[in-house]
Each structure stands twice: as C-alpha cells, then as structure tokens.
Design a protein around this motif. Structure first.
Motif, PDB file in Angstrom:
ATOM      1  N   GLY A 249      77.811 -11.122  33.950  1.00  0.00           N
ATOM      2  CA  GLY A 249      76.921 -11.004  32.812  1.00  0.00           C
ATOM      3  C   GLY A 249      75.474 -11.334  33.097  1.00  0.00           C
ATOM      4  N   ARG A 250      75.151 -11.681  34.348  1.00  0.00           N
ATOM      5  CA  ARG A 250      73.753 -11.962  34.695  1.00  0.00           C
ATOM      6  C   ARG A 250      72.957 -10.659  34.747  1.00  0.00           C
ATOM      7  N   GLU A 251      71.765 -10.666  34.181  1.00  0.00           N
ATOM      8  CA  GLU A 251      70.954  -9.459  34.139  1.00  0.00           C
ATOM      9  C   GLU A 251      69.982  -9.390  35.312  1.00  0.00           C
ATOM     10  N   HIS A 252      69.771  -8.178  35.798  1.00  0.00           N
ATOM     11  CA  HIS A 252      68.852  -7.912  36.908  1.00  0.00           C
ATOM     12  C   HIS A 252      67.966  -6.733  36.535  1.00  0.00           C
ATOM     13  N   ARG A 253      66.846  -6.600  37.238  1.00  0.00           N
ATOM     14  CA  ARG A 253      65.854  -5.566  36.914  1.00  0.00           C
ATOM     15  C   ARG A 253      65.453  -4.823  38.170  1.00  0.00           C
ATOM     16  N   VAL A 254      65.400  -3.497  38.078  1.00  0.00           N
ATOM     17  CA  VAL A 254      64.853  -2.677  39.168  1.00  0.00           C
ATOM     18  C   VAL A 254      63.856  -1.692  38.568  1.00  0.00           C
ATOM     19  N   THR A 255      62.869  -1.329  39.357  1.00  0.00           N
ATOM     20  CA  THR A 255      61.880  -0.342  38.919  1.00  0.00           C
ATOM     21  C   THR A 255      62.062   0.941  39.715  1.00  0.00           C
ATOM     22  N   GLY A 256      61.470   2.018  39.202  1.00  0.00           N
ATOM     23  CA  GLY A 256      61.605   3.302  39.875  1.00  0.00           C
ATOM     24  C   GLY A 256      60.572   4.299  39.402  1.00  0.00           C
ATOM     25  N   ASP A 257      60.471   5.386  40.146  1.00  0.00           N
ATOM     26  CA  ASP A 257      59.569   6.478  39.767  1.00  0.00           C
ATOM     27  C   ASP A 257      60.279   7.491  38.857  1.00  0.00           C
ATOM     28  N   LEU A 258      61.530   7.804  39.186  1.00  0.00           N
ATOM     29  CA  LEU A 258      62.327   8.749  38.406  1.00  0.00           C
ATOM     30  C   LEU A 258      63.646   8.072  38.031  1.00  0.00           C
ATOM     31  N   PHE A 259      64.093   8.284  36.796  1.00  0.00           N
ATOM     32  CA  PHE A 259      65.358   7.732  36.327  1.00  0.00           C
ATOM     33  C   PHE A 259      66.266   8.874  35.883  1.00  0.00           C
ATOM     34  N   VAL A 260      67.532   8.777  36.254  1.00  0.00           N
ATOM     35  CA  VAL A 260      68.531   9.786  35.902  1.00  0.00           C
ATOM     36  C   VAL A 260      69.638   9.078  35.123  1.00  0.00           C
ATOM     37  N   LEU A 261      69.820   9.464  33.878  1.00  0.00           N
ATOM     38  CA  LEU A 261      70.822   8.838  33.007  1.00  0.00           C
ATOM     39  C   LEU A 261      72.071   9.709  33.002  1.00  0.00           C
ATOM     40  N   GLY A 262      73.121   9.223  33.667  1.00  0.00           N
ATOM     41  CA  GLY A 262      74.336  10.004  33.832  1.00  0.00           C
ATOM     42  C   GLY A 262      75.582   9.263  33.422  1.00  0.00           C
ATOM     43  N   ALA A 263      75.471   8.377  32.423  1.00  0.00           N
ATOM     44  CA  ALA A 263      76.682   7.812  31.833  1.00  0.00           C
ATOM     45  C   ALA A 263      77.310   8.893  30.955  1.00  0.00           C
ATOM     46  N   ASN A 264      78.286   8.549  30.119  1.00  0.00           N
ATOM     47  CA  ASN A 264      78.929   9.588  29.313  1.00  0.00           C
ATOM     48  C   ASN A 264      78.290   9.674  27.933  1.00  0.00           C
ATOM     49  N   ALA A 265      78.871  10.524  27.060  1.00  0.00           N
ATOM     50  CA  ALA A 265      78.270  10.804  25.761  1.00  0.00           C
ATOM     51  C   ALA A 265      78.392   9.646  24.780  1.00  0.00           C
ATOM     52  N   ILE A 266      79.093   8.593  25.150  1.00  0.00           N
ATOM     53  CA  ILE A 266      79.099   7.356  24.353  1.00  0.00           C
ATOM     54  C   ILE A 266      78.085   6.368  24.911  1.00  0.00           C
ATOM     55  N   HIS A 267      78.113   6.161  26.224  1.00  0.00           N
ATOM     56  CA  HIS A 267      77.316   5.081  26.799  1.00  0.00           C
ATOM     57  C   HIS A 267      75.871   5.476  27.118  1.00  0.00           C
ATOM     58  N   SER A 268      75.602   6.753  27.369  1.00  0.00           N
ATOM     59  CA  SER A 268      74.210   7.152  27.585  1.00  0.00           C
ATOM     60  C   SER A 268      73.347   6.932  26.347  1.00  0.00           C
ATOM     61  N   PRO A 269      73.768   7.401  25.153  1.00  0.00           N
ATOM     62  CA  PRO A 269      72.935   7.114  23.981  1.00  0.00           C
ATOM     63  C   PRO A 269      72.868   5.623  23.658  1.00  0.00           C
ATOM     64  N   ALA A 270      73.949   4.872  23.951  1.00  0.00           N
ATOM     65  CA  ALA A 270      73.915   3.432  23.682  1.00  0.00           C
ATOM     66  C   ALA A 270      72.834   2.752  24.513  1.00  0.00           C
ATOM     67  N   ILE A 271      72.655   3.184  25.752  1.00  0.00           N
ATOM     68  CA  ILE A 271      71.612   2.610  26.606  1.00  0.00           C
ATOM     69  C   ILE A 271      70.236   2.864  26.001  1.00  0.00           C
ATOM     70  N   LEU A 272      70.003   4.089  25.521  1.00  0.00           N
ATOM     71  CA  LEU A 272      68.707   4.401  24.915  1.00  0.00           C
ATOM     72  C   LEU A 272      68.503   3.628  23.617  1.00  0.00           C
ATOM     73  N   LEU A 273      69.546   3.490  22.834  1.00  0.00           N
ATOM     74  CA  LEU A 273      69.420   2.754  21.575  1.00  0.00           C
ATOM     75  C   LEU A 273      69.110   1.278  21.818  1.00  0.00           C
ATOM     76  N   ARG A 274      69.737   0.675  22.825  1.00  0.00           N
ATOM     77  CA  ARG A 274      69.432  -0.728  23.157  1.00  0.00           C
ATOM     78  C   ARG A 274      67.994  -0.883  23.643  1.00  0.00           C
ATOM     79  N   SER A 275      67.436   0.193  24.146  1.00  0.00           N
ATOM     80  CA  SER A 275      66.085   0.168  24.718  1.00  0.00           C
ATOM     81  C   SER A 275      65.012   0.435  23.670  1.00  0.00           C
ATOM     82  N   ASP A 276      65.428   0.591  22.404  1.00  0.00           N
ATOM     83  CA  ASP A 276      64.508   1.015  21.334  1.00  0.00           C
ATOM     84  C   ASP A 276      63.867   2.351  21.673  1.00  0.00           C
TER      85      ASP A 276
END
Length: 481
Positions: A249-276
């Motif tokens: 449960g420990r959180e970590h952070r990475v940075t990048g130039d390009l991000f590819v969101l390839g979770a599924n149709a439940i978890h991909s939108p959940a990631i965006l929603l948590r991110s506001d």
C-alpha cells in the motif's frame, strides 16, 4: 524479463510510462519498440506474473480475483485478468474482425455514434495483429470482410454441421478465425481441442507468456509487477506523473513524457476519476455484447469432429436494415459439450451447442464511478433494449438459419452471464462532447495521454473485440510516432 520492484523505480523519469500489460498496452509497446527502439519504457502492472505452468496447476489465470478489484451492487459478471498479459491469459482466442457496417451505425441506421475511423483505416493493422498472433482463418471471410493479406495460418477443421451450413450458405458461414494455432509455431503447440481455452493445456492459444515476453526483455524496457496505478498528476494539457501503490500500500511516483493508459474498462476510468481528470463521458457507457445459449438436437448428423472449441461463425443475421432498431447477431457453432450429453449412445454426438451474441449500445446509466473509499464502483442496470430486441429477432430467426441441418428440436438454454468483453467507458470520437479520446486514441484534453484497449470502443460489435483492440494500439503507436 527486465523486472524491477516498485521502490527501485520510484522518483525516476521515463520516456514512456505504460499502465497495464494486456492487449492494448503490449501491442502498443510492440509497435513502439519497432518504430522507435531505445526508448526508456516503464510498464506498471497491478498483478504479478502467473506462468502457464502456475495457471495449469492452480486452475485459474491469476491469484487476484477480478471481482475483488471493484465494488458493485449488480449481479452482472465482468471477467478479466489482473496480472502480466491481462486478457491474453483468460481469452478464448476468438479473432473475428469487426463488420464494415459496425463503424457507421449513426450515418447508416441512425443509431448510437459512428466510429471516427473506418474499416479501411484498420485493415492493415488487423493484418499486422493477425501475423503477430499467428491467426488461423477462413479465406472465404474476405467476401464480407475484405483483406489485403491472407490469414497467417490455414483454417481449423469444421464440424459436420458446419460443413452442411457452409455448403448451403457459403457467403455467411465461415470457419471461426482464431489465435489458437492450427499448425504449431516456435512457441505454441497446435490446438488439441481439449475445450479448456481459458487455460490452454497445450499452450496453443496466443498469450503474453508464450509470445510477448521478448518485448519485456528488450533494452530500455522495465516491467514493474505488483504496482497498482492509483492516479495521475496533470498540469494544463499534459500528464506529468503516475502515482502507484506497491503490495503493502505504499505509494510511489514516476514521471514521464508520454503516458499510455491500458487498464480495462473498469479500472482505466477509475484512475482518471481519482486524478480529478474525469467529467464529460469519462466512465459512462460500460457494456459488452449480449449472449444467449441454445442447443439444437440433430437427426443423423454428428457433431464434435472439429479441430477446436468453436468451429463455425455465421453472419446470416448480422447486417441489414434491422440494425436501425435491433442489434446485429452472430451465431457461434460450438465443438464442446456445453450442456451435457444427449441420452442414447447413437444420439450422443447428434447435438449442436450454439451461442447467439448481439451487439449492445452504450448507455450512460451503466457506468464506472468511485465509492467513498475511491474504489472503482460499477453501476450496471442491464443491456440496452436494442440488444434485447436483437436477441429476440435472432432467436426467432434461428430455425430458418439452421434449415440446412436436420434439426429435430431447438432447446433454449438461457442468457449467458457474461461475454467477458467489458468496454466503452472511455470512448473514441471526433467530438469531445460525446467522447473521451480522438481517432488516434489521444485524450482530447491531455495530449500526452494515449488510452488503449476496449474501453475506447464507441459501439459494441457482436464480434469478439480483442483483435481490434490490438490493431487499434498498433495504429495509435504508428500515428503518434
């Protein structure tokens, strides 16, 4: 594979950060490494690596139960795999293309939304994906779904009922295209028709484990297992960082130039929603095709002599004016004992299990949101009336469709719990008011975020979606690079 624990990559910067390792992510990575080698790529995978031997021993695809990763009050099943390779583990490797008519439902039939791309835009990428997966298929399918290259492998053997259907209906009945090897490859055995495709005992079906591991061994690629991406940090029109949790449960952070969101149709939108980073269509329209099981008792014709689990695919009820009000239907001819044995030794093989699948339409009432603890919450009320009417029409037309066979009786075996093809919550389109990503799978607002996988499908073909998800990723990588 080049694996690293979560804490070892924390604070690092990468050229590309990819979320997930299923069809969408892995095929994007495949084309990225081909077109632009040498990139520093981090792949963050929530699950672990369940080898083929582990899956056989434990009779499951992953230690993580899929329904433990989201919350719902609905009884609807949503099948997927959390782990290296994602859906390449649990799929049955059916690989039909979408029908040309699937892309223009709005302009032709006044229903739903058109895709922002057409059949011809995807055709070369379907070919590429078929070659990567060594797909076996029926060349006659080109009559309905034109192709510029032949299938990499010859078709599987049809069953007795399939041969009669194809003789009578040569322009609508075909051998099922599949990424289950007809002929052994360097890494996969030939299909053994053991009818256990969710965990293929012969390792004949295409999976990440038997075909994509070299991607994760490539120079510059790091695979981080046990890393659940929770949210993104964004500023202006770009994503800057991914925040992920390790197994403690420990959180970590990475940075990048390009991000590819390839979770599924439940978890991909959940990631965006948590991110506001939600709003608009984000999370809306969760759906899959609508399935029904049927069995036909035959008189004097034996079944179960095909060379793989699903032998035939019939498009006789698919396209036409009915799609203005009723969903298209595919009929799958099965080569397995789906409903037990028919009584009488001489009759045991004279039965034909069928699966009828109709397209659904995404509806806003079926959606992914977050609960009070920021967990993915699935709110599902049921299939669209369009899908239900399509199924009613298909079942009523089934006796005529099966008229080339000596059918004694058709038995209704009932609705199927799931088709295991969740999709539609981050739909693609040209208008940001009705979609989340554009034709190249770039987020309308966050221009360094590519969304891959079946969550981007604007409508729901009755055809299995995995081949198209792979082709869309190949195309997105090409267009971006």
């Amino acid at each position: 594979m080049n694996t690293a624990p979560p804490e070892s990559v924390a604070g690092m910067h990468f050229d590309v950060v990819i979320v997930g390792s299923g069809f969408g992510s892995s095929f994007f990575l495949h084309r990225l490494l081909l077109r632009k080698p040498g990139q520093r790529v981090l792949v963050l995978e929530w699950g672990g690596h369940a080898t083929h031997d582990w899956q056989l021993e434990h009779e499951r695809n992953s230690p993580v139960a899929d329904d433990s990763t989201y919350v719902t009050r609905s009884e609807k099943e949503w099948n997927f795999t959390i782990g290296f390779g994602g859906g390449t583990n649990c799929w049955f490797a059916q690989t039909p293309r979408l029908h040309p008519g699937d892309f223009r439902l709005r302009s032709v039939h006044g229903v739903a939304e058109d895709w922002p791309i057409g059949y011809d835009d995807l055709e070369p990428y379907w070919c590429d994906a078929e070659e990567i997966m060594a797909v076996s298929g029926d060349p006659d399918m080109a009559q309905v779904m034109p192709r510029s290259r032949p299938f990499p492998q010859p078709p599987h053997r049809m069953s007795g009922p399939d041969r009669l259907m194809k003789q009578a209906r040569p322009v609508s009945h075909f051998v099922m295209p599949t990424a289950r090897a007809r002929i052994a490859t360097d890494t996969r055995a030939a299909c053994c028709a053991s009818l256990r495709c969710q965990i293929c005992p012969a390792d004949a079906k295409f999976t990440a484990n038997n075909s994509l591991v070299p991607l994760y061994e490539a120079e510059g690629v790091t695979l981080c297992l046990g890393a659940e991406v929770r949210r993104f940090e964004a500023a202006g029109s770009s994503v800057q960082a991914a925040i992920f949790a390790d197994q403690e449960g420990r959180e970590h952070r990475v940075t990048g130039d390009l991000f590819v969101l390839g979770a599924n149709a439940i978890h991909s939108p959940a990631i965006l929603l948590r991110s506001d980073l939600g709003g608009g269509m984000t999370g809306l329209g969760l759906h899959e095709s609508y399935g029904w099981s049927v069995e036909a008792y035959l008189d004097g014709v034996d079944n179960f002599d095909g060379s793989t689990i699903t032998t035939g695919l019939d498009l006789g009820l698919y396209d036409g004016p009915h799609r203005a009000t009723e969903g298209a239907a595919l009929v799958y001819f099965e080569n397995r004992w789906s409903h037990g044995l028919r009584l009488g030794a001489e009759r045991m093989r004279q039965t034909l299990p069928l699966v009828v699948v109709t397209e659904d339409l995404p509806e806003d009432r079926n959606r992914v949101t977050l609960d009070g603890e920021a967990r993915a919450f699935v709110e599902y009320h049921g299939p669209s009336d369009y899908a239900v009417r399509g199924m009613k029409r298909a079942l009523a037309a089934l006796p005529d469709l099966l008229s080339p066979l000596p059918v004694q009786r058709i038995i209704d075996r009932g609705i199927r719990g799931t088709e295991s093809h969740l999709q539609g919550t981050l739909r693609m389109g040209s208008d940001p008011a009705h979609s989340v990503v554009d034709a190249d799978l770039l987020h309308h607002r966050l221009r360094n975020l590519v969304v891959v996988g079946t969550s981007t499908f604007p409508t729901c073909s009755a055809a299995n979606p995995s081949l198209t998800a792979a082709a869309l990723s190949l195309r997105a990588a090409d267009r971006l690079i």
